[in-house]
Design an enzyme around this catalytic site. Sequence first.
Site, mmCIF file in Angstrom:
data_model
loop_
_atom_site.group_PDB
_atom_site.id
_atom_site.type_symbol
_atom_site.label_atom_id
_atom_site.label_comp_id
_atom_site.label_asym_id
_atom_site.label_seq_id
_atom_site.Cartn_x
_atom_site.Cartn_y
_atom_site.Cartn_z
ATOM 1 N N ASP A 62 0.860 -1.186 0.000
ATOM 2 C CA ASP A 62 0.000 0.000 0.000
ATOM 3 C C ASP A 62 0.898 1.238 0.000
ATOM 4 O O ASP A 62 1.641 1.463 0.959
ATOM 5 C CB ASP A 62 -0.887 -0.036 1.251
ATOM 6 C CG ASP A 62 -1.869 1.118 1.305
ATOM 7 O OD1 ASP A 62 -2.489 1.394 0.263
ATOM 8 O OD2 ASP A 62 -1.999 1.742 2.360
ATOM 9 N N THR A 95 -2.809 5.711 -4.251
ATOM 10 C CA THR A 95 -1.682 6.482 -3.700
ATOM 11 C C THR A 95 -0.403 6.244 -4.501
ATOM 12 O O THR A 95 0.330 7.178 -4.791
ATOM 13 C CB THR A 95 -1.446 6.103 -2.224
ATOM 14 O OG1 THR A 95 -1.385 4.682 -2.107
ATOM 15 C CG2 THR A 95 -2.564 6.600 -1.344
ATOM 16 N N THR A 96 -0.166 4.989 -4.871
ATOM 17 C CA THR A 96 1.039 4.678 -5.657
ATOM 18 C C THR A 96 0.966 5.357 -7.020
ATOM 19 O O THR A 96 1.947 5.947 -7.480
ATOM 20 C CB THR A 96 1.177 3.145 -5.830
ATOM 21 O OG1 THR A 96 1.099 2.533 -4.549
ATOM 22 C CG2 THR A 96 2.496 2.779 -6.471
ATOM 23 N N ASP A 385 -9.055 0.329 1.575
ATOM 24 C CA ASP A 385 -8.964 0.861 0.203
ATOM 25 C C ASP A 385 -10.263 0.599 -0.550
ATOM 26 O O ASP A 385 -10.805 1.477 -1.229
ATOM 27 C CB ASP A 385 -7.799 0.206 -0.558
ATOM 28 C CG ASP A 385 -6.444 0.766 -0.126
ATOM 29 O OD1 ASP A 385 -6.439 1.682 0.705
ATOM 30 O OD2 ASP A 385 -5.410 0.289 -0.630
#
Length: 539
Positions: A62, A95-96, A385
């Site tokens: 994550d 987020t990545t 998520d």
Amino acid sequence: MAQQQPIFVLPEGTQRLLGRDAQRTNILAGKVLAETVRTTLGPKGMDKMLVDNLGDIVVTNDGVTILKEMDIEHPAAKMLVEVAKTQEDEVGDGTTTAVIIAGELLKQSEDLLDMDIHPTIIAMGYRQAAEKAQEILDEIAISDIDTEMLEKVAMTAMTGKGTEKAREPLAEIVVKAVEQVADNGEVDTDHIKIEKKEGAVVEDTKLVQGVIIDKERVHQGMPSEIKDAKIAILNSALEVKETEVDAEIRITDPNQMQAFIEQEEQMLKDMVSKISDAGANVLFCQKGIDDLAQHYLAKEGILAVRRVKKSDIEKLSKATGATIVSNVEDLTSDDLGNAGSVTEKKVSGENMIFVENCSEPKAVTILVRGSTKHVADEIKRAIEDAIGVVAATVEDGQVVAGGGAPEVAIAKRLKDYAESISGREQLAVNAFAESLEVVPKTLAENAGIDSIDSLVDLRAAHEKSTTMGLNVFNGEVTDMKEAGVIEPKRVKKQAIQSASEAAEMILRIDDVISSSGSGDDAAAAAAAQQQMGGMPGMM
């Protein structure tokens, strides 16, 4: 000739990077951070093991968890960590993606800076491209949302996060939970509580139509299970109040002492009677419950729990329909909530209170199970998520295809748009378009597929359809809508927006002044400067 003394404008030992040096260092920091999380993207992404200075371990892929756990020093890198945190807070996923797009925007800007294009021009071009990208995103979004589509969104978010074998039942649980707490199209994800316990397989994860409290009943004489529960919620202590000011009570006769104790006991008895008379058979108290009050509650057959967290008290109120009461004297039968059952159960060696089978609860709980602590932690992150993306989809009612499809579609249209721009901003818009293509490229690289071939195939497929993406399991270009790889539009919207703004901000920095502390550091820096021939200092 007398030696000229160094002139210090800033404190001694302050470090300063100017112009291109500052830009290059900041860009390098952004690229390094993006490279760190890049390998975690997609279903075939790898995990990172993070060990803190106490030896505690976190195993995750994550993006935001990795960046939070890393001890990052560089100021420009910290700005990219903020991008990930904002993405997490706003959408809960992507987020990545946000960080690698920001890193690629910085990488592309390096080539433009080498061509002597002013950073402000690049920032303006990026801003124009980001605005256009949002328009294109609106055009390619899909609006027909149903429960099946929501489950696909949840599964896409959980793919590659340690939930593979159970992602279908987990997706079903997440969608049910979000639909349960949705209120007029608005979803407050705080009303979905996640409790995790190790010691069982992932498939044992379940949705409770109510709230699980990680506490046990206060007295062993109380019933451990109550059917058709009438629940009272109190946010004050069930104790005899002490005086607000220091007071002294003088007792001159032993009988007075006995009367004083009996009076206290009677007050506690009256409080319990008040709860019992209101018809409550379960009590949740935010503060303490006196030992004697516990005894009286047990005699009345009331199951009581004390020191319940404020957030849990609020969730109980939402789930059961009970009113939170501040003074036990004010409690009436109208304030009570209802639940099918309240039971104390042992889970993984610890007692927990299950408030279940509430009718139409507006707060629910997901009990996450995993074989070990680290597995349970990662599954909890995956479920968080999934809740974020399903909630965003319910609120916005729009999704896009996954697998790099939207990025390729936006990049293709941005390149056409760039041709309509005169001036050097055109080069920045083109650079922005190429930066977006880092997402499908990275998906291919992480799956061990040739990224250049994949990108060429994707571009060709997008001549016909905007939902064509990369299937990382067989390396082929596939219609992602048909394959069920779906993401909320908000994930992409926020990722592009925050990545673009962070890159613009970093590009406009041409001077980094950092104080390296005081004392020994400053003295050492001053001494080093003297040894270098006493050049006049501009510090």
